[in-house]
Design a protein around this motif. Structure first.
Motif, PDB file in Angstrom:
ATOM      1  N   GLU A  30      -4.891   3.305  -0.568  1.00 59.33           N
ATOM      2  CA  GLU A  30      -4.496   4.555   0.075  1.00 59.33           C
ATOM      3  C   GLU A  30      -5.689   5.192   0.785  1.00 59.33           C
ATOM      4  N   GLU A  31      -6.831   5.239   0.111  1.00 56.45           N
ATOM      5  CA  GLU A  31      -8.037   5.822   0.710  1.00 56.45           C
ATOM      6  C   GLU A  31      -8.515   5.027   1.920  1.00 56.45           C
ATOM      7  N   TRP A  61      -6.373  -2.255   5.082  1.00 59.29           N
ATOM      8  CA  TRP A  61      -5.245  -3.173   4.959  1.00 59.29           C
ATOM      9  C   TRP A  61      -5.427  -4.353   5.913  1.00 59.29           C
ATOM     10  N   ARG A 105      -3.575   1.945 -11.555  1.00 58.26           N
ATOM     11  CA  ARG A 105      -3.432   2.725 -10.330  1.00 58.26           C
ATOM     12  C   ARG A 105      -4.636   2.625  -9.398  1.00 58.26           C
ATOM     13  N   ALA A 111      -4.119   0.875  -5.993  1.00 56.18           N
ATOM     14  CA  ALA A 111      -3.297   1.674  -5.076  1.00 56.18           C
ATOM     15  C   ALA A 111      -4.121   2.809  -4.490  1.00 56.18           C
ATOM     16  N   GLU A 112      -4.966   3.423  -5.300  1.00 56.66           N
ATOM     17  CA  GLU A 112      -5.823   4.513  -4.799  1.00 56.66           C
ATOM     18  C   GLU A 112      -6.792   4.001  -3.744  1.00 56.66           C
ATOM     19  N   GLY A 162      -6.721   3.086   3.935  1.00 58.67           N
ATOM     20  CA  GLY A 162      -5.776   3.160   5.038  1.00 58.67           C
ATOM     21  C   GLY A 162      -5.623   1.864   5.816  1.00 58.67           C
ATOM     22  N   ALA A 168       0.839  -1.208   0.000  1.00 58.75           N
ATOM     23  CA  ALA A 168       0.000   0.000   0.000  1.00 58.75           C
ATOM     24  C   ALA A 168       0.872   1.255   0.000  1.00 58.75           C
ATOM     25  N   GLN A 169       1.917   1.263   0.811  1.00 58.89           N
ATOM     26  CA  GLN A 169       2.802   2.426   0.868  1.00 58.89           C
ATOM     27  C   GLN A 169       3.606   2.587  -0.424  1.00 58.89           C
ATOM     28  N   ARG A 206       2.190   9.252  -6.346  1.00 61.26           N
ATOM     29  CA  ARG A 206       2.628  10.648  -6.219  1.00 61.26           C
ATOM     30  C   ARG A 206       3.861  10.985  -7.052  1.00 61.26           C
ATOM     31  N   SER A 231       1.236   4.062  -2.917  1.00 59.38           N
ATOM     32  CA  SER A 231       0.997   5.491  -2.634  1.00 59.38           C
ATOM     33  C   SER A 231       2.162   6.343  -3.112  1.00 59.38           C
ATOM     34  N   TRP A 232       3.364   5.870  -2.852  1.00 59.80           N
ATOM     35  CA  TRP A 232       4.545   6.613  -3.312  1.00 59.80           C
ATOM     36  C   TRP A 232       4.541   6.691  -4.837  1.00 59.80           C
TER      37      TRP A 232
END
Length: 168
Positions: free
Chosen positions: A120-121, A127, A113, A116-117, A123, A96-97, A104, A100-101
């Motif tokens: 990220e949303e 997870w 993507r 991953a979005e 959190g 997930a991290q 960006r 997110s990286w």
């Protein structure tokens, strides 16, 4: 099977990089975690990056040696099925991290993507829910019923992005 080498140092970052520092190991695990691909041919055919069969065979062997995957023993003519171990399941927050990286700081495609979005949303709570689902699917752990599952939400987001890309 070969013996896994000792790390060059006792540094936790070094020890991790030595496991995942090649081009393919995390991608093979990604495809098992998010794509539910558990057989050699599924992993090779579904690889967005086009992994060669010899590289895939090597990485699967190595991931089993490192206790990140288990390989079901098979009889002649049967396909071997791979399952995640608990240490591999605990990589979900890392994935997930990393995603997110990448969202960006790197160019990505809309279709690839969306997972991953969503991670990220969602959190850490999402997870944890996803890790519970993976424990159920790969380790046989009990799972409280939830609908829709994280896997279903990830699949739906991916399919929606795929359809919108085709409609262009």
């Amino acid at each position: 099977m070969g013996r896994v080498q000792e790390p060059r140092s006792g540094c936790p970052i070094n020890a991790t990089v030595e496991v995942f520092g090649d081009r393919w190991s995390l991608l093979v695990l990604r495809d098992i975690v998010f794509g539910d691909r558990r057989y050699f041919r599924e992993l090779q055919a579904g690889s967005e990056e086009g992994i060669a069969s010899n590289i895939l065979a090597d990485r699967l062997r190595r991931l089993v040696e490192l206790d990140l995957l288990t390989r079901e023993d098979t009889r002649a003519g049967q396909r071997a099925r791979y399952s995640l171990t608990e240490p591999a399941i605990q990589l979900v927050p890392v994935f997930a991290q990393l995603g997110s990286w990448g969202l960006r700081h790197r160019p990505t495609s809309r279709v690839l993507r969306v997972r991953a979005e969503l991670l990220e949303e969602g959190g850490p709570a999402l997870w944890a829910e996803f890790m519970d689902e993976l424990r159920h699917a790969h380790l046989g752990a009990d799972l409280p019923p939830r609908s829709p599952s994280v896997r279903e939400r990830l699949r739906a987001a991916y399919l929606a992005a795929s359809v919108s890309r085709e409609g262009r």
